[in-house]
Write an enzyme that holds these catalytic residues in place. Structure first.
Site, PDB file in Angstrom:
ATOM      1  N   ASP A  28       0.823  -1.211   0.000  1.00  0.00           N
ATOM      2  CA  ASP A  28       0.000   0.000   0.000  1.00  0.00           C
ATOM      3  C   ASP A  28       0.856   1.259   0.000  1.00  0.00           C
ATOM      4  O   ASP A  28       0.485   2.273  -0.586  1.00  0.00           O
ATOM      5  CB  ASP A  28      -0.934   0.003   1.215  1.00  0.00           C
ATOM      6  CG  ASP A  28      -2.087  -0.981   1.056  1.00  0.00           C
ATOM      7  OD1 ASP A  28      -2.326  -1.436  -0.085  1.00  0.00           O
ATOM      8  OD2 ASP A  28      -2.734  -1.301   2.064  1.00  0.00           O
ATOM      9  N   GLY A  29       2.017   1.205   0.653  1.00  0.00           N
ATOM     10  CA  GLY A  29       2.901   2.360   0.655  1.00  0.00           C
ATOM     11  C   GLY A  29       3.400   2.700  -0.737  1.00  0.00           C
ATOM     12  O   GLY A  29       3.548   3.876  -1.089  1.00  0.00           O
ATOM     13  N   ASN A  61      -5.211   8.260   2.000  1.00  0.00           N
ATOM     14  CA  ASN A  61      -5.523   7.607   3.266  1.00  0.00           C
ATOM     15  C   ASN A  61      -6.008   8.586   4.324  1.00  0.00           C
ATOM     16  O   ASN A  61      -7.138   8.506   4.780  1.00  0.00           O
ATOM     17  CB  ASN A  61      -4.300   6.857   3.793  1.00  0.00           C
ATOM     18  CG  ASN A  61      -4.245   5.423   3.330  1.00  0.00           C
ATOM     19  OD1 ASN A  61      -5.095   4.986   2.559  1.00  0.00           O
ATOM     20  ND2 ASN A  61      -3.250   4.690   3.784  1.00  0.00           N
ATOM     21  N   GLU A  62      -5.125   9.502   4.739  1.00  0.00           N
ATOM     22  CA  GLU A  62      -5.501  10.411   5.813  1.00  0.00           C
ATOM     23  C   GLU A  62      -4.549  11.581   5.908  1.00  0.00           C
ATOM     24  O   GLU A  62      -3.446  11.569   5.353  1.00  0.00           O
ATOM     25  CB  GLU A  62      -5.545   9.687   7.177  1.00  0.00           C
ATOM     26  CG  GLU A  62      -4.207   9.384   7.803  1.00  0.00           C
ATOM     27  CD  GLU A  62      -3.532   8.150   7.298  1.00  0.00           C
ATOM     28  OE1 GLU A  62      -2.359   8.243   6.863  1.00  0.00           O
ATOM     29  OE2 GLU A  62      -4.164   7.071   7.311  1.00  0.00           O
ATOM     30  N   ARG A  94      -8.549  19.611  22.723  1.00  0.00           N
ATOM     31  CA  ARG A  94      -7.265  19.594  23.415  1.00  0.00           C
ATOM     32  C   ARG A  94      -6.803  18.148  23.501  1.00  0.00           C
ATOM     33  O   ARG A  94      -7.547  17.291  23.982  1.00  0.00           O
ATOM     34  CB  ARG A  94      -7.371  20.198  24.824  1.00  0.00           C
ATOM     35  CG  ARG A  94      -7.637  21.695  24.842  1.00  0.00           C
ATOM     36  CD  ARG A  94      -7.901  22.200  26.259  1.00  0.00           C
ATOM     37  NE  ARG A  94      -8.007  23.643  26.308  1.00  0.00           N
ATOM     38  CZ  ARG A  94      -9.128  24.318  26.045  1.00  0.00           C
ATOM     39  NH1 ARG A  94     -10.241  23.662  25.698  1.00  0.00           N
ATOM     40  NH2 ARG A  94      -9.144  25.639  26.124  1.00  0.00           N
ATOM     41  N   ASP A 119      -3.527  15.180  21.814  1.00  0.00           N
ATOM     42  CA  ASP A 119      -2.316  14.942  21.034  1.00  0.00           C
ATOM     43  C   ASP A 119      -2.482  15.324  19.572  1.00  0.00           C
ATOM     44  O   ASP A 119      -1.512  15.711  18.912  1.00  0.00           O
ATOM     45  CB  ASP A 119      -1.904  13.472  21.133  1.00  0.00           C
ATOM     46  CG  ASP A 119      -1.282  13.132  22.479  1.00  0.00           C
ATOM     47  OD1 ASP A 119      -1.069  14.064  23.289  1.00  0.00           O
ATOM     48  OD2 ASP A 119      -1.010  11.944  22.728  1.00  0.00           O
ATOM     49  N   ALA A 134      -5.884  10.921  21.719  1.00  0.00           N
ATOM     50  CA  ALA A 134      -5.703  11.180  23.151  1.00  0.00           C
ATOM     51  C   ALA A 134      -6.230  12.549  23.559  1.00  0.00           C
ATOM     52  O   ALA A 134      -5.477  13.415  24.025  1.00  0.00           O
ATOM     53  CB  ALA A 134      -4.227  11.038  23.533  1.00  0.00           C
TER      54      ALA A 134
END
EC number: 2.7.1.23
Length: 264
Positions: free
Chosen positions: A45-46, A122-123, A148, A150, A185
């Protein structure tokens, strides 16, 4: 028909690439790295992500097909022992075009009207270089929350099985024109609060992230990592462009999900 081939770069992938190029040229197909009708990705995929970004300015003219030389990938539906079948299909068989949605990310900057536009298969992620990321999140021009934590991940449907899934996001079928926002997070207590759930936005909805603090940001676009300074806003939506895959046989999405995450 004109074709190009991209390789993962290892010995196995390079050997297959050379074999396919020779076979296809024997069938009188033209090798053209600049203006291909078909791009064959040999690797994982990369490798296909690399090919996508290389030819992102030709998405309406170029279709992609993947050969995986490692573990089964979501974008690669041919195996090395099927090279001859794929060559004959490319040379002799009309193929079906399947389109998947893409993510458009626009970064606008302070002190001027300049902006940068990116496409992701992808993102895209947004993180603070130092400390907690603090962003006002707007959806369709209305303030939704102050995040707020990560960072934030904005994924396409085909990318929903990648980083998005690891963050607890939903797996979305790529026939759905949408993007998904998942949290990294987040801070949730009596003082600070976020929705705490992934958000699925349809194609006609735009989300905007506005920095609360004047800090630098690390933004990823698929496998690319970019340091961004003096950011005024980051806008994300379903892109007008789509990626086109050449299909010569069925390649069901849910079977790919099963084979990658459930099957032994």
């Amino acid at each position: 028909m004109k074709f190009a081939i991209t390789s993962k770069g290892d010995a196995k992938s390079n050997t297959l690439m050379q074999r396919m190029r020779t076979y296809l040229q024997d069938f009188q197909l033209d090798y053209d790295e600049d203006q291909p009708d078909i791009v064959i990705s040999v690797g994982g995929d990369g490798t296909l992500l690399y090919a996508f970004h290389r030819y992102k300015n030709r998405l309406d003219k170029t279709a992609f097909v993947g050969v995986h030389t490692g573990h089964l990938g979501f974008y690669a539906d041919w195996t090395p022992d099927e090279i001859e079948k794929l060559v004959i299909a490319l040379a002799k068989t009309p193929f079906q075009i399947v389109e998947y949605p893409l993510l458009e990310t626009i970064v606008r900057y302070q002190h001027g009207g300049r902006e940068a536009r990116f496409l992701a298969l992808n993102e895209s992620t947004v993180k603070s270089v130092e400390g907690t990321l603090v962003m006002d999140v707007e959806i369709r021009g209305q303030h939704f929350e102050t995040f707020r934590g990560d960072g934030l991940c904005i994924a396409t449907p085909s990318g929903s099985t990648a980083y998005n899934k690891a963050l607890g996001g939903a797996i979305v079928h790529p026939s759905i024109d949408a993007i998904q926002i998942t949290e990294l997070a987040s801070i949730n207590n009596r003082v600070f609060r976020t929705v705490g759930s992934p958000l699925l936005l349809p194609a006609h909805h735009t989300c905007m992230f506005r920095p609360v603090n004047a800090v630098n940001f690390q933004i990823t676009i698929d496998h690319l990592t970019l340091l961004q300074e003096d950011v005024k806003s980051i806008q994300c939506r379903v892109a007008d462009e789509k990626i086109r895959f050449a299909r010569f046989r069925p390649f069901p999405f849910w079977k790919r999900v099963h084979d990658s995450f459930i099957a032994n």
